[in-house]
Design a protein around this motif. Structure first.
Motif, PDB file in Angstrom:
ATOM      1  N   THR A  80      -3.505  -6.132  -0.004  1.00 31.34           N
ATOM      2  CA  THR A  80      -4.093  -5.784   1.298  1.00 31.34           C
ATOM      3  C   THR A  80      -3.928  -6.882   2.330  1.00 31.34           C
ATOM      4  OG1 THR A  80      -6.243  -6.636   0.564  1.00 31.34           O
ATOM      5  CG2 THR A  80      -5.830  -4.282   0.253  1.00 31.34           C
ATOM      6  N   LEU A  81      -3.246  -7.958   1.987  1.00 33.33           N
ATOM      7  CA  LEU A  81      -3.070  -9.083   2.916  1.00 33.33           C
ATOM      8  C   LEU A  81      -1.623  -9.309   3.305  1.00 33.33           C
ATOM      9  CD1 LEU A  81      -5.590 -11.702   1.412  1.00 33.33           C
ATOM     10  CD2 LEU A  81      -5.930 -10.100   3.295  1.00 33.33           C
ATOM     11  N   VAL A  97       0.824  -1.210   0.000  1.00 33.35           N
ATOM     12  CA  VAL A  97       0.000   0.000   0.000  1.00 33.35           C
ATOM     13  C   VAL A  97       0.856   1.256   0.000  1.00 33.35           C
ATOM     14  CG1 VAL A  97      -1.757   1.294   1.251  1.00 33.35           C
ATOM     15  CG2 VAL A  97      -1.912  -1.200   1.123  1.00 33.35           C
ATOM     16  N   ALA A  98       1.878   1.311   0.856  1.00 36.70           N
ATOM     17  CA  ALA A  98       2.730   2.499   0.917  1.00 36.70           C
ATOM     18  C   ALA A  98       3.443   2.733  -0.410  1.00 36.70           C
ATOM     19  CB  ALA A  98       3.744   2.371   2.052  1.00 36.70           C
ATOM     20  N   GLN A  99       3.888   1.661  -1.067  1.00 34.08           N
ATOM     21  CA  GLN A  99       4.525   1.804  -2.374  1.00 34.08           C
ATOM     22  C   GLN A  99       3.521   2.318  -3.410  1.00 34.08           C
ATOM     23  OE1 GLN A  99       5.938  -2.239  -2.863  1.00 34.08           O
ATOM     24  NE2 GLN A  99       8.047  -1.628  -2.416  1.00 34.08           N
ATOM     25  N   GLY A 100       2.285   1.870  -3.293  1.00 31.01           N
ATOM     26  CA  GLY A 100       1.254   2.340  -4.209  1.00 31.01           C
ATOM     27  C   GLY A 100       1.028   3.828  -4.093  1.00 31.01           C
ATOM     28  N   VAL A 101       0.971   4.329  -2.856  1.00 26.07           N
ATOM     29  CA  VAL A 101       0.792   5.764  -2.648  1.00 26.07           C
ATOM     30  C   VAL A 101       1.969   6.532  -3.241  1.00 26.07           C
ATOM     31  CG1 VAL A 101       0.656   7.585  -0.906  1.00 26.07           C
ATOM     32  CG2 VAL A 101      -0.658   5.474  -0.609  1.00 26.07           C
ATOM     33  N   ALA A 102       3.177   6.037  -3.021  1.00 27.07           N
ATOM     34  CA  ALA A 102       4.366   6.715  -3.549  1.00 27.07           C
ATOM     35  C   ALA A 102       4.331   6.787  -5.080  1.00 27.07           C
ATOM     36  CB  ALA A 102       5.623   5.992  -3.084  1.00 27.07           C
ATOM     37  N   ARG A 103       3.959   5.697  -5.723  1.00 28.72           N
ATOM     38  CA  ARG A 103       3.909   5.679  -7.183  1.00 28.72           C
ATOM     39  C   ARG A 103       2.808   6.604  -7.716  1.00 28.72           C
ATOM     40  NH1 ARG A 103       6.203   1.344 -10.228  1.00 28.72           N
ATOM     41  NH2 ARG A 103       7.610   0.064  -8.987  1.00 28.72           N
ATOM     42  N   PRO A 108     -13.314  -5.624 -11.565  1.00 29.33           N
ATOM     43  CA  PRO A 108     -13.252  -5.844 -10.114  1.00 29.33           C
ATOM     44  C   PRO A 108     -11.860  -6.291  -9.667  1.00 29.33           C
ATOM     45  CG  PRO A 108     -15.216  -6.874 -11.040  1.00 29.33           C
ATOM     46  CD  PRO A 108     -14.357  -6.463 -12.202  1.00 29.33           C
ATOM     47  N   ALA A 109     -11.471  -5.862  -8.480  1.00 27.19           N
ATOM     48  CA  ALA A 109     -10.184  -6.266  -7.913  1.00 27.19           C
ATOM     49  C   ALA A 109     -10.234  -7.724  -7.471  1.00 27.19           C
ATOM     50  CB  ALA A 109      -9.834  -5.373  -6.723  1.00 27.19           C
ATOM     51  N   GLU A 110      -9.094  -8.419  -7.594  1.00 26.51           N
ATOM     52  CA  GLU A 110      -9.006  -9.785  -7.100  1.00 26.51           C
ATOM     53  C   GLU A 110      -9.002  -9.789  -5.576  1.00 26.51           C
ATOM     54  OE1 GLU A 110      -6.765  -8.398  -9.086  1.00 26.51           O
ATOM     55  OE2 GLU A 110      -6.777  -9.442 -11.012  1.00 26.51           O
ATOM     56  N   ASP A 111      -9.316 -10.943  -4.975  1.00 28.81           N
ATOM     57  CA  ASP A 111      -9.278 -11.071  -3.521  1.00 28.81           C
ATOM     58  C   ASP A 111      -7.887 -10.719  -3.007  1.00 28.81           C
ATOM     59  OD1 ASP A 111     -11.891 -11.884  -3.499  1.00 28.81           O
ATOM     60  OD2 ASP A 111     -11.430 -14.037  -3.381  1.00 28.81           O
ATOM     61  N   GLY A 112      -7.858  -9.983  -1.897  1.00 31.39           N
ATOM     62  CA  GLY A 112      -6.579  -9.609  -1.303  1.00 31.39           C
ATOM     63  C   GLY A 112      -5.916  -8.419  -1.947  1.00 31.39           C
ATOM     64  N   THR A 113      -6.627  -7.750  -2.865  1.00 32.71           N
ATOM     65  CA  THR A 113      -6.075  -6.556  -3.508  1.00 32.71           C
ATOM     66  C   THR A 113      -7.115  -5.444  -3.505  1.00 32.71           C
ATOM     67  OG1 THR A 113      -6.816  -7.048  -5.773  1.00 32.71           O
ATOM     68  CG2 THR A 113      -4.732  -8.030  -5.056  1.00 32.71           C
ATOM     69  N   ALA A 114      -6.656  -4.253  -3.782  1.00 30.89           N
ATOM     70  CA  ALA A 114      -7.553  -3.093  -3.867  1.00 30.89           C
ATOM     71  C   ALA A 114      -6.955  -2.098  -4.842  1.00 30.89           C
ATOM     72  CB  ALA A 114      -7.742  -2.443  -2.499  1.00 30.89           C
ATOM     73  N   ASP A 128     -11.214   0.364   3.836  1.00 25.93           N
ATOM     74  CA  ASP A 128     -10.490  -0.807   4.332  1.00 25.93           C
ATOM     75  C   ASP A 128      -9.029  -0.831   3.915  1.00 25.93           C
ATOM     76  OD1 ASP A 128     -11.643  -0.955   1.864  1.00 25.93           O
ATOM     77  OD2 ASP A 128     -12.110  -3.082   1.947  1.00 25.93           O
ATOM     78  N   VAL A 129      -8.593   0.143   3.118  1.00 25.78           N
ATOM     79  CA  VAL A 129      -7.181   0.255   2.765  1.00 25.78           C
ATOM     80  C   VAL A 129      -6.500   1.322   3.601  1.00 25.78           C
ATOM     81  CG1 VAL A 129      -5.560   0.838   0.925  1.00 25.78           C
ATOM     82  CG2 VAL A 129      -7.550  -0.568   0.424  1.00 25.78           C
ATOM     83  N   ALA A 130      -7.208   2.377   3.927  1.00 26.88           N
ATOM     84  CA  ALA A 130      -6.615   3.493   4.669  1.00 26.88           C
ATOM     85  C   ALA A 130      -6.060   3.051   6.009  1.00 26.88           C
ATOM     86  CB  ALA A 130      -7.658   4.587   4.869  1.00 26.88           C
ATOM     87  N   ALA A 131      -6.703   2.075   6.648  1.00 28.78           N
ATOM     88  CA  ALA A 131      -6.227   1.606   7.952  1.00 28.78           C
ATOM     89  C   ALA A 131      -4.860   0.941   7.868  1.00 28.78           C
ATOM     90  CB  ALA A 131      -7.248   0.636   8.558  1.00 28.78           C
ATOM     91  N   LEU A 132      -4.442   0.543   6.673  1.00 28.40           N
ATOM     92  CA  LEU A 132      -3.151  -0.107   6.494  1.00 28.40           C
ATOM     93  C   LEU A 132      -2.010   0.897   6.352  1.00 28.40           C
ATOM     94  CD1 LEU A 132      -4.241  -2.854   3.925  1.00 28.40           C
ATOM     95  CD2 LEU A 132      -4.067  -3.048   6.416  1.00 28.40           C
ATOM     96  N   LEU A 133      -2.334   2.174   6.265  1.00 26.67           N
ATOM     97  CA  LEU A 133      -1.305   3.209   6.135  1.00 26.67           C
ATOM     98  C   LEU A 133      -0.907   3.725   7.507  1.00 26.67           C
ATOM     99  CD1 LEU A 133      -2.772   5.216   3.130  1.00 26.67           C
ATOM    100  CD2 LEU A 133      -0.730   3.783   3.109  1.00 26.67           C
ATOM    101  N   ASP A 134       0.388   3.793   7.768  1.00 22.51           N
ATOM    102  CA  ASP A 134       0.827   4.317   9.055  1.00 22.51           C
ATOM    103  C   ASP A 134       1.014   5.831   8.975  1.00 22.51           C
ATOM    104  OD1 ASP A 134       3.315   4.817   7.848  1.00 22.51           O
ATOM    105  OD2 ASP A 134       4.083   2.856   8.424  1.00 22.51           O
ATOM    106  N   ARG A 135       1.429   6.423  10.069  1.00 23.64           N
ATOM    107  CA  ARG A 135       1.525   7.883  10.146  1.00 23.64           C
ATOM    108  C   ARG A 135       2.655   8.451   9.298  1.00 23.64           C
ATOM    109  NH1 ARG A 135       0.354   9.300  16.549  1.00 23.64           N
ATOM    110  NH2 ARG A 135      -1.768   8.434  16.621  1.00 23.64           N
TER     111      ARG A 135
END
Length: 240
Positions: free
Chosen positions: A238-239, A106-112, A176-182, A132-139
């Motif tokens: 996301t997993l 997720v963090a790499q995705g935001v950077a790209r 649609p996204a595959e399971d475990g992805t967003a 459900d993805v935002a919670a995976l991002l840290d401060r």
């Protein structure tokens, strides 16, 4: 709604003529020319969201049905607007920058995504994140402004966390996204115009179907959501 895009044209440097090399015996080649950008016209189509209440006239009065529909719209219209914007703009117009190796962290995705936006737009953009993805991002990636409470990234881009985005979770072309992805998206800034809520009908008598003795009340609101320059998309895991 239509407007001329601003911030999508590149700003370039020009060498100082005082530091240019003196002419020699050989031809200096083609004379450099300054490049000009022709602004493009962008547009945004209206999005109407609605909520309707249906009941028996024996159970509910018009005022109760109207209050129920209005409360339903007030609670759910943001998610409905997010889902519609995702479907009609984000998934419809995005450039997919997912690497050939597949979804990234997720963090790499935001950077790209921020890099993609920076190459095409000169201002502050908007990151679109499913709940459900935002919670995976840290401060270190997503921070809250202590004065305004707004969320943003270290690069300064705004972040919108949307339940409507979670409902969709589709990539470019609405796949649609595959399971475990967003899917995550980034755009230029958002300009949102919000119309009044209209209640239909506005009188009790017209809300009744006398053949079935049922009552229907509809409440709807129209929005226009505009953005600019580019839409970038990336698929994340996301997993992890």
């Amino acid at each position: 709604m239509e407007w001329l895009a601003v911030g999508c044209c590149a700003v370039r440097d020009w060498p100082d003529p005082c530091e240019a090399e003196p002419p020699g015996e050989e031809s200096p080649g083609p004379v450099p020319r300054k490049e000009f950008c022709r602004p493009v016209t962008e547009h945004a189509a209206p999005i109407t969201v609605y909520a309707g209440s249906e009941c028996s006239t024996l159970g509910w009065k018009y005022e109760e049905a109207r209050a129920h529909a209005e409360a339903t719209l007030a609670l759910g219209e943001q998610a409905a607007l997010e889902a519609a914007f995702w479907r009609t703009k984000l998934a419809a117009d995005a450039e997919d920058i997912t690497p050939a190796g597949g979804p990234v962290r997720v963090a790499q995705g935001v950077a790209r995504l921020e890099g993609c936006l920076a190459r095409s737009y000169a201002g502050i953009g908007t990151l679109h994140l499913p709940v459900d993805v935002a919670a995976l991002l840290d401060r270190d990636v997503l921070r809250e402004d202590p004065d305004t409470g707004a969320l943003g990234t270290l690069a300064g881009n705004c972040a919108v966390i949307g339940a409507g985005y979670s409902l969709m979770n589709t990539g470019p072309g609405s796949i649609p996204a595959e399971d475990g992805t967003a899917w995550l998206y980034i755009t230029g800034p958002l300009a949102i115009r919000r119309g009044p809520a209209d209640t239909i009908p506005d009188k009790a008598g017209a809300s009744v179907n006398y053949r079935t003795n049922d009552r229907k009340v509809l409440v709807e609101r129209t929005y226009v959501v505009g953005t600019t320059c580019t839409v970038c998309a990336i698929q994340v895991r996301t997993l992890d």
